[in-house]
Design an enzyme around this catalytic site. Sequence first.
Site, PDB file in Angstrom:
ATOM      1  N   ASP A 199       9.393 -10.484   9.606  1.00  0.00           N
ATOM      2  CA  ASP A 199       9.159 -11.309   8.417  1.00  0.00           C
ATOM      3  C   ASP A 199       8.876 -12.767   8.790  1.00  0.00           C
ATOM      4  O   ASP A 199       8.169 -13.471   8.068  1.00  0.00           O
ATOM      5  CB  ASP A 199      10.357 -11.247   7.455  1.00  0.00           C
ATOM      6  CG  ASP A 199      10.428  -9.905   6.719  1.00  0.00           C
ATOM      7  OD1 ASP A 199       9.384  -9.219   6.627  1.00  0.00           O
ATOM      8  OD2 ASP A 199      11.521  -9.553   6.239  1.00  0.00           O
ATOM      9  N   HIS A 215      -8.085  -4.001  -1.104  1.00  0.00           N
ATOM     10  CA  HIS A 215      -7.282  -4.120   0.119  1.00  0.00           C
ATOM     11  C   HIS A 215      -6.244  -2.995   0.210  1.00  0.00           C
ATOM     12  O   HIS A 215      -6.166  -2.284   1.222  1.00  0.00           O
ATOM     13  CB  HIS A 215      -6.614  -5.494   0.164  1.00  0.00           C
ATOM     14  CG  HIS A 215      -5.768  -5.703   1.370  1.00  0.00           C
ATOM     15  ND1 HIS A 215      -6.250  -6.323   2.514  1.00  0.00           N
ATOM     16  CD2 HIS A 215      -4.487  -5.359   1.651  1.00  0.00           C
ATOM     17  CE1 HIS A 215      -5.296  -6.354   3.419  1.00  0.00           C
ATOM     18  NE2 HIS A 215      -4.207  -5.775   2.928  1.00  0.00           N
ATOM     19  N   GLU A 216      -5.466  -2.835  -0.831  1.00  0.00           N
ATOM     20  CA  GLU A 216      -4.397  -1.815  -0.762  1.00  0.00           C
ATOM     21  C   GLU A 216      -4.990  -0.414  -0.690  1.00  0.00           C
ATOM     22  O   GLU A 216      -4.467   0.456   0.010  1.00  0.00           O
ATOM     23  CB  GLU A 216      -3.429  -1.954  -1.940  1.00  0.00           C
ATOM     24  CG  GLU A 216      -2.775  -3.342  -2.108  1.00  0.00           C
ATOM     25  CD  GLU A 216      -2.225  -3.965  -0.827  1.00  0.00           C
ATOM     26  OE1 GLU A 216      -1.872  -3.217   0.101  1.00  0.00           O
ATOM     27  OE2 GLU A 216      -2.163  -5.210  -0.753  1.00  0.00           O
ATOM     28  N   GLU A 274       0.801  -1.229   0.000  1.00  0.00           N
ATOM     29  CA  GLU A 274       0.000   0.000   0.000  1.00  0.00           C
ATOM     30  C   GLU A 274       0.830   1.274   0.000  1.00  0.00           C
ATOM     31  O   GLU A 274       0.541   2.203   0.761  1.00  0.00           O
ATOM     32  CB  GLU A 274      -0.915  -0.031   1.228  1.00  0.00           C
ATOM     33  CG  GLU A 274      -0.201   0.033   2.605  1.00  0.00           C
ATOM     34  CD  GLU A 274       0.246  -1.313   3.167  1.00  0.00           C
ATOM     35  OE1 GLU A 274       0.435  -2.260   2.377  1.00  0.00           O
ATOM     36  OE2 GLU A 274       0.404  -1.411   4.398  1.00  0.00           O
ATOM     37  N   GLU A 277      -3.574  -4.600   9.468  1.00  0.00           N
ATOM     38  CA  GLU A 277      -4.096  -5.589   8.516  1.00  0.00           C
ATOM     39  C   GLU A 277      -5.509  -6.078   8.847  1.00  0.00           C
ATOM     40  O   GLU A 277      -6.312  -6.299   7.945  1.00  0.00           O
ATOM     41  CB  GLU A 277      -3.119  -6.757   8.381  1.00  0.00           C
ATOM     42  CG  GLU A 277      -1.756  -6.359   7.809  1.00  0.00           C
ATOM     43  CD  GLU A 277      -1.803  -5.745   6.409  1.00  0.00           C
ATOM     44  OE1 GLU A 277      -2.833  -5.879   5.723  1.00  0.00           O
ATOM     45  OE2 GLU A 277      -0.789  -5.122   6.023  1.00  0.00           O
TER      46      GLU A 277
END
Length: 581
Positions: free
Chosen positions: A365, A285-286, A261, A308
């Site tokens: 990550d 979503h983005e 995004e 999120e």
Amino acid sequence: MARRDPHSYNDDTQVETESLALVASIDFATKTITAEASLVFRAPGTGALDLDTRDLTIDAVTDVAGEPLAWRLHAPEPILGARLSIELPANTAGVRIRYRTSPSASALQWLEPAQTSGKRAPFLFSQCQAIHARSVIPLQDTPRLRLRYTAELTIPRTLRAVMAAAPLGRSERGELAIERYEMPQPIPPYLIAFAVGDLEARDLSPRSRVWAEPGVVDAAAYEFAGVEDMIRAAEGLFGPYDWDRFDILTMPPSFPYGGMENPRLTFLTPSVIAGDRSLVRIVAHELAHSWTGNLVTNASAEHFWLNEGFTVYAERRIIEAIFGTDVAALNAVLGRRVLDESLARFANRPQLTRLRTTLWNVDPDDAYSQVPYQKGYFFLVTLEHAVGRAAFDAWLKTYLQTFRFQAITTDDFIAHFERAFRGVLAKVDATTWIDGEGMPDIPEPRSTRLDAIEQLGTSPPPDDVAWSATEWMLYLESIPRPAPPALCRHLDARLTKSTNYEVLVAWLDLALRSGYTAVLPRVEEVLAAMGRMKFLRPLYTALAANPATAAAGRTLFERLRPTYHPIARAMVESVFREAAR
Ligand code: BES
Ligand code: ZN
């Protein structure tokens, strides 16, 4: 002295950066960026300043007037990188750092021409979330601290540089071009983003255009033609779009995510371009992140669900407004399935299935999964149901308004919600949602279309079935593994040629899990064509899980490894490591 973000050396007693001026020269031959970064503070400061860096070579550190400063680059730590400490004399307004990036900078992927669709020009892109901005720019790399920036990128004249910022112009000098950009709104550092390549644009609406390589740009313009409708639907739900433009950059196939995004310029995997607009939920979503994430930002990766979970909720509301409740419900069902898979994958690390996590000594990550997305979504739906949609929508708008351009923690969310709806959090047992492991016991989401799919069991759908990509994915997910050989042969004839990557990978996963190795050549094709982790993970996991394909899977990975993004490489390595245990 206090470090408040486990993923930054930033200390909250030190000066805070207000703005960054980046002057950078991008060299494809050596895969390095040589740059000067000027950080100007909110107010002049004195004493110690700790910046985040990773794999940077520091050449000089001065104040903004050019006076040399004392500095020291510490030994790197595995997750955080290397601390750059600078000693600020009394009343220092800012610092200027001359440095070079490493060819293996974790935020960057340098692509050879052969790795692009045009095969003509090289390509470079950045992916800074969660903590990779520090491998490109020495800065306070925590979302707690927002900054504005200007950037001046020197690139080969035959290429274009695009940035998640407002363009200020391009000038050319000999073989080089200089492109200037400005980000006037304060953003968290993980939203700094750029790409350089052979790029062309097509307008989609007065405030939106799509960038892509010339051979891809028309297909991209067709796929994303509905973007203005989405922006309008989102504005109706969440308030005015605050970022001026919503442009899209279609990435090379090695882009490791579905989308990112980046403000004003969302990065999207080319695997969304299915030719029939069937995968545009990623755009919703983005786009939704323009409110949830980019305006109201998680204060650290420990509160990632605020980014999120809210964004999946907002995404499904946009989908509902445009495509109807049926389609949105089907997406929620699929969300529940992927949530259950993630919970199973983290069975041995259940702390990571909490909404609010503790991530000291954990690489964000490695902690990444669908849990904050889908569990966050179901939590917010639970709150919506508890207070009613009208009241929830009104609250959501005040939440976005109150915290715009701020970074917040889960406690900030709790306090704000509690003030609006006293007692409701206790009533839904929010503590279990937020700090508990796994999923609270809630009714499975249902949809009438799902009932029709489930009735099929392991019989194939009729030849003339007009299913959406989501329905195919749900059907394939619903079939118990291993699937009977006759069904595999039937689906092979129907789906192996599919160019809809989401459906194709759901099928190939089922086939591999059923020991149906006739699909191996197609699996290899997919793994060679697309570096998106959502596809690499299940396919390599399935290959590794079967003794008949494990060795071939490893050999294939060794061959393809150089074409993957550093983050994707690390992920696949962890897949093989897990499988070997
Ligand atoms: N911001 C994320 C991608 C991300 C998260 C990158 C964490 C690095 C670290 C983005 O908005 C996202 O969630 N992308 C999804 C697609 C979406 C439709 C769920 C993805 O890439 O799968
Ligand atoms: Zn997201």
